[in-house]
Structures are given as C-alpha cells and as structure tokens.
Design a protein around this motif. Structure first.
Motif, PDB file in Angstrom:
ATOM      1  N   PRO A   1       0.825  -1.213   0.000  1.00 40.24           N
ATOM      2  CA  PRO A   1       0.000   0.000   0.000  1.00 40.24           C
ATOM      3  C   PRO A   1       0.858   1.261   0.000  1.00 40.24           C
ATOM      4  O   PRO A   1       1.926   1.311   0.619  1.00 40.24           O
ATOM      5  CB  PRO A   1      -0.813  -0.121   1.298  1.00 40.24           C
ATOM      6  N   THR A   2       0.393   2.270  -0.692  1.00 40.86           N
ATOM      7  CA  THR A   2       1.107   3.541  -0.726  1.00 40.86           C
ATOM      8  C   THR A   2       0.912   4.296   0.582  1.00 40.86           C
ATOM      9  O   THR A   2       0.043   3.967   1.392  1.00 40.86           O
ATOM     10  CB  THR A   2       0.618   4.412  -1.890  1.00 40.86           C
ATOM     11  N   ASP A   3       1.735   5.356   0.778  1.00 39.60           N
ATOM     12  CA  ASP A   3       1.606   6.170   1.988  1.00 39.60           C
ATOM     13  C   ASP A   3       0.223   6.806   2.062  1.00 39.60           C
ATOM     14  O   ASP A   3      -0.365   6.910   3.149  1.00 39.60           O
ATOM     15  CB  ASP A   3       2.693   7.255   2.009  1.00 39.60           C
ATOM     16  N   GLU A   4      -0.305   7.248   0.918  1.00 39.96           N
ATOM     17  CA  GLU A   4      -1.627   7.863   0.917  1.00 39.96           C
ATOM     18  C   GLU A   4      -2.701   6.836   1.278  1.00 39.96           C
ATOM     19  O   GLU A   4      -3.629   7.120   2.046  1.00 39.96           O
ATOM     20  CB  GLU A   4      -1.939   8.485  -0.440  1.00 39.96           C
ATOM     21  N   GLU A   5      -2.581   5.630   0.748  1.00 36.79           N
ATOM     22  CA  GLU A   5      -3.550   4.580   1.076  1.00 36.79           C
ATOM     23  C   GLU A   5      -3.506   4.240   2.561  1.00 36.79           C
ATOM     24  O   GLU A   5      -4.543   4.038   3.201  1.00 36.79           O
ATOM     25  CB  GLU A   5      -3.288   3.342   0.219  1.00 36.79           C
ATOM     26  N   LEU A   6      -2.289   4.203   3.118  1.00 36.80           N
ATOM     27  CA  LEU A   6      -2.165   3.922   4.548  1.00 36.80           C
ATOM     28  C   LEU A   6      -2.791   5.039   5.382  1.00 36.80           C
ATOM     29  O   LEU A   6      -3.455   4.794   6.385  1.00 36.80           O
ATOM     30  CB  LEU A   6      -0.690   3.741   4.923  1.00 36.80           C
ATOM     31  N   ALA A   7      -2.570   6.305   4.936  1.00 33.64           N
ATOM     32  CA  ALA A   7      -3.111   7.434   5.687  1.00 33.64           C
ATOM     33  C   ALA A   7      -4.633   7.395   5.731  1.00 33.64           C
ATOM     34  O   ALA A   7      -5.249   7.817   6.714  1.00 33.64           O
ATOM     35  CB  ALA A   7      -2.636   8.748   5.059  1.00 33.64           C
ATOM     36  N   ARG A   8      -5.255   6.856   4.691  1.00 38.11           N
ATOM     37  CA  ARG A   8      -6.712   6.854   4.617  1.00 38.11           C
ATOM     38  C   ARG A   8      -7.342   5.561   5.132  1.00 38.11           C
ATOM     39  O   ARG A   8      -8.466   5.578   5.651  1.00 38.11           O
ATOM     40  CB  ARG A   8      -7.144   7.084   3.163  1.00 38.11           C
ATOM     41  N   ALA A   9      -6.651   4.442   4.988  1.00 39.84           N
ATOM     42  CA  ALA A   9      -7.278   3.144   5.272  1.00 39.84           C
ATOM     43  C   ALA A   9      -6.745   2.437   6.508  1.00 39.84           C
ATOM     44  O   ALA A   9      -7.398   1.519   7.008  1.00 39.84           O
ATOM     45  CB  ALA A   9      -7.133   2.226   4.057  1.00 39.84           C
ATOM     46  N   ASP A  10      -5.582   2.859   7.001  1.00 38.85           N
ATOM     47  CA  ASP A  10      -5.010   2.184   8.181  1.00 38.85           C
ATOM     48  C   ASP A  10      -5.592   2.826   9.440  1.00 38.85           C
ATOM     49  O   ASP A  10      -4.952   3.642  10.103  1.00 38.85           O
ATOM     50  CB  ASP A  10      -3.483   2.316   8.155  1.00 38.85           C
ATOM     51  N   LEU A  11      -6.804   2.433   9.778  1.00 41.10           N
ATOM     52  CA  LEU A  11      -7.503   3.074  10.893  1.00 41.10           C
ATOM     53  C   LEU A  11      -6.972   2.655  12.266  1.00 41.10           C
ATOM     54  O   LEU A  11      -7.108   3.405  13.236  1.00 41.10           O
ATOM     55  CB  LEU A  11      -9.006   2.793  10.807  1.00 41.10           C
ATOM     56  N   ASP A  12      -6.389   1.472  12.347  1.00 40.71           N
ATOM     57  CA  ASP A  12      -5.915   1.023  13.659  1.00 40.71           C
ATOM     58  C   ASP A  12      -4.451   1.375  13.902  1.00 40.71           C
ATOM     59  O   ASP A  12      -3.888   1.037  14.943  1.00 40.71           O
ATOM     60  CB  ASP A  12      -6.134  -0.482  13.842  1.00 40.71           C
ATOM     61  N   GLY A  13      -3.794   2.064  12.925  1.00 42.44           N
ATOM     62  CA  GLY A  13      -2.420   2.514  13.114  1.00 42.44           C
ATOM     63  C   GLY A  13      -1.394   1.417  13.131  1.00 42.44           C
ATOM     64  O   GLY A  13      -0.289   1.591  13.661  1.00 42.44           O
ATOM     65  N   SER A  14      -1.703   0.272  12.528  1.00 41.45           N
ATOM     66  CA  SER A  14      -0.775  -0.858  12.536  1.00 41.45           C
ATOM     67  C   SER A  14       0.330  -0.726  11.490  1.00 41.45           C
ATOM     68  O   SER A  14       1.269  -1.520  11.474  1.00 41.45           O
ATOM     69  CB  SER A  14      -1.542  -2.164  12.291  1.00 41.45           C
ATOM     70  N   GLY A  15       0.199   0.260  10.603  1.00 38.26           N
ATOM     71  CA  GLY A  15       1.176   0.414   9.531  1.00 38.26           C
ATOM     72  C   GLY A  15       0.885  -0.454   8.335  1.00 38.26           C
ATOM     73  O   GLY A  15       1.720  -0.613   7.452  1.00 38.26           O
ATOM     74  N   ASP A  16      -0.327  -1.029   8.287  1.00 37.05           N
ATOM     75  CA  ASP A  16      -0.719  -1.895   7.191  1.00 37.05           C
ATOM     76  C   ASP A  16      -2.232  -1.781   7.010  1.00 37.05           C
ATOM     77  O   ASP A  16      -2.936  -1.198   7.837  1.00 37.05           O
ATOM     78  CB  ASP A  16      -0.328  -3.347   7.503  1.00 37.05           C
ATOM     79  N   VAL A  17      -2.723  -2.294   5.902  1.00 33.46           N
ATOM     80  CA  VAL A  17      -4.165  -2.358   5.658  1.00 33.46           C
ATOM     81  C   VAL A  17      -4.573  -3.827   5.740  1.00 33.46           C
ATOM     82  O   VAL A  17      -4.042  -4.665   4.997  1.00 33.46           O
ATOM     83  CB  VAL A  17      -4.536  -1.765   4.285  1.00 33.46           C
ATOM     84  N   ASP A  18      -5.501  -4.135   6.668  1.00 34.32           N
ATOM     85  CA  ASP A  18      -5.906  -5.524   6.856  1.00 34.32           C
ATOM     86  C   ASP A  18      -7.418  -5.579   7.076  1.00 34.32           C
ATOM     87  O   ASP A  18      -8.119  -4.568   7.001  1.00 34.32           O
ATOM     88  CB  ASP A  18      -5.145  -6.165   8.016  1.00 34.32           C
ATOM     89  N   ILE A  19      -7.898  -6.772   7.365  1.00 32.63           N
ATOM     90  CA  ILE A  19      -9.343  -6.969   7.520  1.00 32.63           C
ATOM     91  C   ILE A  19      -9.900  -6.160   8.686  1.00 32.63           C
ATOM     92  O   ILE A  19     -11.061  -5.717   8.673  1.00 32.63           O
ATOM     93  CB  ILE A  19      -9.663  -8.477   7.696  1.00 32.63           C
ATOM     94  N   GLY A  20      -9.049  -5.907   9.684  1.00 32.42           N
ATOM     95  CA  GLY A  20      -9.486  -5.099  10.816  1.00 32.42           C
ATOM     96  C   GLY A  20      -9.821  -3.679  10.393  1.00 32.42           C
ATOM     97  O   GLY A  20     -10.772  -3.076  10.917  1.00 32.42           O
ATOM     98  N   ASP A  21      -9.046  -3.136   9.450  1.00 33.28           N
ATOM     99  CA  ASP A  21      -9.328  -1.787   8.956  1.00 33.28           C
ATOM    100  C   ASP A  21     -10.627  -1.755   8.163  1.00 33.28           C
ATOM    101  O   ASP A  21     -11.390  -0.780   8.239  1.00 33.28           O
ATOM    102  CB  ASP A  21      -8.159  -1.292   8.091  1.00 33.28           C
TER     103      ASP A  21
END
Length: 236
Positions: free
Chosen positions: A203-223
């Motif tokens: 994931p790009t930095d912009e995608e992480l900024a918008r989709a990484d809601l739990d602050g884990s540094g990744d986009v996963d099912i939890g987000d």
C-alpha cells in the motif's frame, strides 16, 4: 542604442570575414563589431585575411567549413506558451518530495510547433514572497518549475516558468477514495487495497493514511471492519 543592438543580436550565429588591407570598407568597423559581441559572449567568429583588399569573399568562399557551418544553423524559436500541469490534491501530511511532480512539460514554440521538454527543478513556491509548501498545513500552494536548459530536449536553451497548484487537504479516517465522506465505496476501495497487498503490492503512503484506521502500519481486515463500523454509525 549600440548596446541595445549588440544585446539583441549576440545570440545570432555570425561568421564575418574582412581583409586588413581593405581600402573601400575599413577593417576597423568589423574588428569593433567582433570585439563588442565577444565582450558579451556573442556567437561570433571573426576571420581576418591580408592581401585581398576589398575581395575578402574570395578566401571566405574557399573556407572548407563554411558551407557545413552555414547549413547547420537553425532559427531559435521562442516559447509562446506552456501547458502547466493540472492542479494536484494531496492528503494532509504529504511531503514536498512525495508530490510526484512531473518531469516533463509540453511547450508551444513561436513557430506553431509543440515539443516536450524536461523540467530541471521544482521549487516550493511560485514567487519568493509566497508561503512555501508545507504538507502539514492544509491549504492551497503554488509551486514553480524551471525548464532544463542543459537538456537535449531543449537544444536552444529556452527558459520558462512552469507552475502547478497543490491543495493539501486533511485526511478523513476511512475516506479511502478521498471524496470527502465515508461510504460503501470506501469499503470496496479498502478491499481492493487488501487484495493488491495479498498479490504483492505494498500500500502507498496515501492509502495507509486513509485506510489504516488502527495505526498498525498496514491495511488488513481489521481496517475494513473499522470502516464498516464508521459507515454503520452514520446510518443510524
């Protein structure tokens, strides 16, 4: 007036010939012209002969490089206009070096043709008095770019200023597609990011900024579940 004319013609390729014993047109005039242009780094070549009187054209026409030089000259066209890049909208916190500003620009020359030239450098402001770009401060900024005058894409070393408007907006958590609200499309967008990640695309930095809601540094099912909870709270 002489200085004005000298500056206007200094970039025009000139090869002039004169014989030192010319009794009709004194050689001093050509010498003075050559010296004046050389003083401002003018594009001049001066060849002086002796013994030819007023007939210096005879040895001039015999110069072995004259025809090659003559037919290698090209008119230097000026830039009539520049196709400035489209305005950019980036998420709050985007660094200047991460704006992905273009490396080239299309310019229209005064002869009516178009060409693509390289951009040498982008600056954080359009004018020295403007507020420099700061991705940590939401707002609209004007940036300035300059053509690369040493590039093969710009053989005549033409100069121009390129401008682009950048708007930095705060990121709404869960607004994955950046349309300003959290809706079902953001759930689908987050699913696509997760699918691409599983296929090996980070994931790009912009995608992480918008989709990484739990602050884990990744986009996963939890987000994705967190976005669904935001959407559910809006519905009722």
């Amino acid at each position: 007036r002489q200085m004005c004319i000298r500056d206007r013609i200094k970039d025009i390729p000139i090869w002039t010939f004169h014989s030192s014993d010319d009794g009709t047109v004194p050689v001093s005039g050509t010498r003075d012209m050559a010296s004046a242009l050389e003083a401002v780094d003018g594009n001049i070549t001066y060849t002086e002969y002796s013994g030819y009187g007023h007939g210096s054209w005879e040895p001039a026409f015999a110069e072995p490089e004259l025809l090659n030089w003559l037919f290698s000259q090209r008119k230097i066209w000026n830039i009539r206009s520049v196709d400035n890049p489209e305005p950019l909208t980036v998420p709050y916190g985007t660094a200047f070096e991460d704006l992905n500003l273009p490396d080239t620009v299309t310019v229209q020359l005064s002869d009516g043709t178009e060409t693509v030239m390289d951009i040498l450098q982008w600056y954080t402001t359009n004018n020295p008095g403007d507020t420099p770009y700061d991705g940590n401060v939401s707002g609209t900024y004007s940036l300035r770019g300059e053509l690369d005058t040493g590039s093969t894409s710009n053989p005549n070393n033409l100069a121009a200023v390129i401008s682009v408007t950048v708007e930095a907006r705060p990121v709404t958590p869960g607004d994955v597609d950046g349309n300003g609200s959290v809706d079902i499309q953001d759930v689908m967008s987050a699913c696509k990011i997760l699918a691409r990640k599983n296929a090996g695309t980070v994931p790009t930095d912009e995608e992480l900024a918008r989709a990484d809601l739990d602050g884990s540094g990744d986009v996963d099912i939890g987000d994705i579940m967190a976005i669904c909870r935001i959407l559910a709270s809006q519905l009722g």
